[in-house]
Scaffold this motif. Sequence first.
Motif, PDB file in Angstrom:
ATOM      1  N   MET A   1      47.720  -7.022 -15.977  1.00 40.12           N
ATOM      2  CA  MET A   1      49.138  -7.128 -15.503  1.00 40.12           C
ATOM      3  C   MET A   1      49.143  -6.590 -14.059  1.00 40.12           C
ATOM      4  O   MET A   1      48.253  -5.816 -13.375  1.00 40.12           O
ATOM      5  CB  MET A   1      49.792  -6.093 -16.359  1.00 40.12           C
ATOM      6  N   ARG A   2      50.164  -7.012 -13.333  1.00 37.01           N
ATOM      7  CA  ARG A   2      50.591  -6.547 -11.998  1.00 37.01           C
ATOM      8  C   ARG A   2      51.277  -5.063 -12.208  1.00 37.01           C
ATOM      9  O   ARG A   2      52.443  -5.127 -12.795  1.00 37.01           O
ATOM     10  CB  ARG A   2      51.425  -7.585 -11.170  1.00 37.01           C
ATOM     11  N   ILE A   3      50.652  -4.214 -11.447  1.00 41.04           N
ATOM     12  CA  ILE A   3      51.105  -2.778 -11.906  1.00 41.04           C
ATOM     13  C   ILE A   3      51.508  -2.148 -10.489  1.00 41.04           C
ATOM     14  O   ILE A   3      50.661  -2.119  -9.455  1.00 41.04           O
ATOM     15  CB  ILE A   3      50.098  -1.947 -12.670  1.00 41.04           C
ATOM     16  N   VAL A   4      52.590  -1.432 -10.291  1.00 39.40           N
ATOM     17  CA  VAL A   4      52.700  -0.550  -9.204  1.00 39.40           C
ATOM     18  C   VAL A   4      52.484   0.920  -9.756  1.00 39.40           C
ATOM     19  O   VAL A   4      52.959   1.230 -10.641  1.00 39.40           O
ATOM     20  CB  VAL A   4      54.237  -0.346  -8.602  1.00 39.40           C
ATOM     21  N   PHE A   5      51.673   1.612  -9.126  1.00 37.02           N
ATOM     22  CA  PHE A   5      51.043   3.018  -9.407  1.00 37.02           C
ATOM     23  C   PHE A   5      52.059   4.067  -8.676  1.00 37.02           C
ATOM     24  O   PHE A   5      52.055   3.983  -7.286  1.00 37.02           O
ATOM     25  CB  PHE A   5      49.684   3.328  -9.262  1.00 37.02           C
ATOM     26  N   MET A   6      52.720   4.990  -9.187  1.00 35.95           N
ATOM     27  CA  MET A   6      53.464   6.169  -8.340  1.00 35.95           C
ATOM     28  C   MET A   6      52.951   7.195  -8.888  1.00 35.95           C
ATOM     29  O   MET A   6      53.065   7.777 -10.005  1.00 35.95           O
ATOM     30  CB  MET A   6      55.018   5.756  -8.709  1.00 35.95           C
ATOM     31  N   GLY A   7      52.139   8.140  -8.040  1.00 40.54           N
ATOM     32  CA  GLY A   7      51.607   9.217  -8.174  1.00 40.54           C
ATOM     33  C   GLY A   7      51.269   9.991  -7.218  1.00 40.54           C
ATOM     34  O   GLY A   7      51.101   9.516  -6.183  1.00 40.54           O
ATOM     35  N   THR A   8      51.108  11.516  -7.105  1.00 41.14           N
ATOM     36  CA  THR A   8      50.693  12.258  -6.008  1.00 41.14           C
ATOM     37  C   THR A   8      49.430  13.201  -6.415  1.00 41.14           C
ATOM     38  O   THR A   8      48.663  13.262  -5.753  1.00 41.14           O
ATOM     39  CB  THR A   8      51.832  13.002  -5.413  1.00 41.14           C
ATOM     40  N   PRO A   9      49.668  14.300  -7.174  1.00 39.47           N
ATOM     41  CA  PRO A   9      48.319  15.187  -7.449  1.00 39.47           C
ATOM     42  C   PRO A   9      47.244  14.547  -8.269  1.00 39.47           C
ATOM     43  O   PRO A   9      47.150  13.767  -8.587  1.00 39.47           O
ATOM     44  CB  PRO A   9      49.231  16.330  -8.229  1.00 39.47           C
ATOM     45  N   ASP A  10      46.264  15.575  -8.095  1.00 37.83           N
ATOM     46  CA  ASP A  10      45.057  15.242  -8.999  1.00 37.83           C
ATOM     47  C   ASP A  10      45.171  15.097 -10.371  1.00 37.83           C
ATOM     48  O   ASP A  10      44.418  14.155 -10.877  1.00 37.83           O
ATOM     49  CB  ASP A  10      43.905  16.542  -8.560  1.00 37.83           C
ATOM     50  N   PHE A  11      46.462  15.461 -10.997  1.00 32.58           N
ATOM     51  CA  PHE A  11      46.643  15.245 -12.382  1.00 32.58           C
ATOM     52  C   PHE A  11      46.772  13.712 -12.671  1.00 32.58           C
ATOM     53  O   PHE A  11      46.471  13.217 -13.530  1.00 32.58           O
ATOM     54  CB  PHE A  11      47.908  15.952 -12.774  1.00 32.58           C
ATOM     55  N   ALA A  12      47.149  12.944 -11.419  1.00 29.37           N
ATOM     56  CA  ALA A  12      47.680  11.585 -11.759  1.00 29.37           C
ATOM     57  C   ALA A  12      46.303  10.613 -11.484  1.00 29.37           C
ATOM     58  O   ALA A  12      46.325   9.519 -11.576  1.00 29.37           O
ATOM     59  CB  ALA A  12      48.668  11.234 -10.634  1.00 29.37           C
ATOM     60  N   VAL A  13      45.086  11.343 -10.760  1.00 27.51           N
ATOM     61  CA  VAL A  13      44.065  10.546 -10.259  1.00 27.51           C
ATOM     62  C   VAL A  13      43.392   9.777 -11.389  1.00 27.51           C
ATOM     63  O   VAL A  13      42.824   8.755 -11.414  1.00 27.51           O
ATOM     64  CB  VAL A  13      43.038  11.487  -9.502  1.00 27.51           C
ATOM     65  N   PRO A  14      43.048  10.551 -12.616  1.00 27.35           N
ATOM     66  CA  PRO A  14      42.355   9.832 -13.644  1.00 27.35           C
ATOM     67  C   PRO A  14      43.207   8.492 -14.137  1.00 27.35           C
ATOM     68  O   PRO A  14      42.407   7.519 -14.636  1.00 27.35           O
ATOM     69  CB  PRO A  14      42.217  10.982 -14.624  1.00 27.35           C
ATOM     70  N   THR A  15      44.325   8.777 -14.209  1.00 31.49           N
ATOM     71  CA  THR A  15      45.258   7.543 -14.859  1.00 31.49           C
ATOM     72  C   THR A  15      44.979   6.266 -14.009  1.00 31.49           C
ATOM     73  O   THR A  15      44.832   5.150 -14.331  1.00 31.49           O
ATOM     74  CB  THR A  15      46.895   7.794 -15.174  1.00 31.49           C
ATOM     75  N   LEU A  16      45.075   6.698 -12.452  1.00 35.37           N
ATOM     76  CA  LEU A  16      44.923   5.516 -11.280  1.00 35.37           C
ATOM     77  C   LEU A  16      43.531   4.839 -11.615  1.00 35.37           C
ATOM     78  O   LEU A  16      43.453   3.542 -11.695  1.00 35.37           O
ATOM     79  CB  LEU A  16      45.099   5.995 -10.127  1.00 35.37           C
ATOM     80  N   SER A  17      42.691   5.637 -11.921  1.00 31.56           N
ATOM     81  CA  SER A  17      41.311   5.354 -12.032  1.00 31.56           C
ATOM     82  C   SER A  17      41.045   4.555 -13.182  1.00 31.56           C
ATOM     83  O   SER A  17      40.426   3.328 -13.338  1.00 31.56           O
ATOM     84  CB  SER A  17      40.270   6.484 -12.214  1.00 31.56           C
ATOM     85  N   GLU A  18      41.434   4.861 -14.413  1.00 28.48           N
ATOM     86  CA  GLU A  18      41.649   4.322 -15.714  1.00 28.48           C
ATOM     87  C   GLU A  18      42.342   2.757 -15.495  1.00 28.48           C
ATOM     88  O   GLU A  18      41.551   1.729 -16.197  1.00 28.48           O
ATOM     89  CB  GLU A  18      42.013   5.101 -16.545  1.00 28.48           C
ATOM     90  N   ILE A  19      43.247   2.830 -14.904  1.00 29.28           N
ATOM     91  CA  ILE A  19      43.740   1.534 -14.557  1.00 29.28           C
ATOM     92  C   ILE A  19      43.270   0.443 -13.864  1.00 29.28           C
ATOM     93  O   ILE A  19      43.080  -0.606 -14.333  1.00 29.28           O
ATOM     94  CB  ILE A  19      45.364   1.760 -14.116  1.00 29.28           C
ATOM     95  N   VAL A  20      42.611   0.887 -12.766  1.00 32.19           N
ATOM     96  CA  VAL A  20      41.571  -0.093 -12.086  1.00 32.19           C
ATOM     97  C   VAL A  20      40.476  -0.286 -12.866  1.00 32.19           C
ATOM     98  O   VAL A  20      40.261  -1.587 -12.727  1.00 32.19           O
ATOM     99  CB  VAL A  20      41.309   0.723 -10.786  1.00 32.19           C
ATOM    100  N   GLY A  21      39.952   0.618 -13.611  1.00 34.21           N
ATOM    101  CA  GLY A  21      38.765   0.444 -14.303  1.00 34.21           C
ATOM    102  C   GLY A  21      38.899  -0.643 -15.576  1.00 34.21           C
ATOM    103  O   GLY A  21      38.005  -1.141 -15.921  1.00 34.21           O
ATOM    104  N   ARG A  22      40.175  -0.772 -15.932  1.00 31.91           N
ATOM    105  CA  ARG A  22      40.754  -1.633 -17.188  1.00 31.91           C
ATOM    106  C   ARG A  22      40.911  -3.114 -16.678  1.00 31.91           C
ATOM    107  O   ARG A  22      40.984  -3.975 -17.411  1.00 31.91           O
ATOM    108  CB  ARG A  22      41.682  -1.157 -17.883  1.00 31.91           C
ATOM    109  N   GLY A  23      40.802  -3.349 -15.090  1.00 33.05           N
ATOM    110  CA  GLY A  23      40.861  -4.645 -14.560  1.00 33.05           C
ATOM    111  C   GLY A  23      42.396  -5.095 -14.433  1.00 33.05           C
ATOM    112  O   GLY A  23      42.663  -6.205 -14.097  1.00 33.05           O
TER     113      GLY A  23
END
Length: 307
Positions: A1-23
């Motif tokens: 899917m086309r996703i806009v990610f919105m986050g700031t602290p280190d708490f949000a980093v694993p989610t961004l990484s997981e989304i990218v890793g899932r393609g």
Amino acid sequence: MRIVFMGTPDFAVPTLSEIVGRGHEVVAVYTRAPAPAGRRGLDLTPSPVHQVAERFGLKVLTPKSLRTPEAAAEFAAHDADVAVVVAYGLILPLAILEAPRLGCLNLHGSLLPRWRGAAPIQRAIMAGDQATGVCVMQMEQGLDTGPVGLVERIPIGPDMTAGDLHDRMMVLGADLMARALAALERGGLAFTAQPEAGVAYAAKIEKAETRIDWSQPAQVVHDRIRGLSPFPGAWFPLGPDETRVKVLRSTLAEGAGPPGDVLDDRLTIACGSGAVRLVELQKAGKQPAGASSFLNGNAVPPGTRLT
């Protein structure tokens, strides 16, 4: 899917990484603008999400507000299927919430409707909750009021700190959001409205809450210490110069006496009822230290009264 990610602290980093890793295709990353850092505040440091997004080669945007027509038009131009929001730090107006085809999903660190708001991790521990969780919620204009799609429950151990829970939650949350996106893509993510009963608000932590009050029961003191660790930290003044000492870890202990009295050579402190033992401390300007190491450099003999 086309996703806009919105986050700031280190708490949000694993989610961004997981989304990218899932393609998924992350078409833009929104984060808070670089903040002043260093002793004089002259250096501008990008947020943890900003730094990771650049390593992935993603487009990064740092608007100060999303309430202008220009910001809404730029957001809509991403033509996103969904926006994923994790501790972003800016309020999303209706024009932003309605722009993605499938709406905006928020990763929130509590078992909603308990602990809506800014500090759900700290408030759950400070209240003595034995469990909390992380959930994926469909965002709407109310403060964390949207319907919930997926939930992962997390037990809170008796000595668990906010830092411990934060680290556990951000890993589980990344996997939970990835599963939610997979279900959403298949058209199989069902949302359930939050119940009206059980609402509690997690107000941001105020400075006045951080000083330890030894007259409180030991359980209350212990929950305050671990709920505020590692930041901003529960503290007490020590010595004639009233040097601030943060307590990063504690545990309930046997003992009784006037509140604030040091009961032994292991930093067991009497409370209003019961006692707590201080396990890890940090003196202002120093590194964290275990109780024995702390006592090697600081005289706190039995009979000392901590104010």
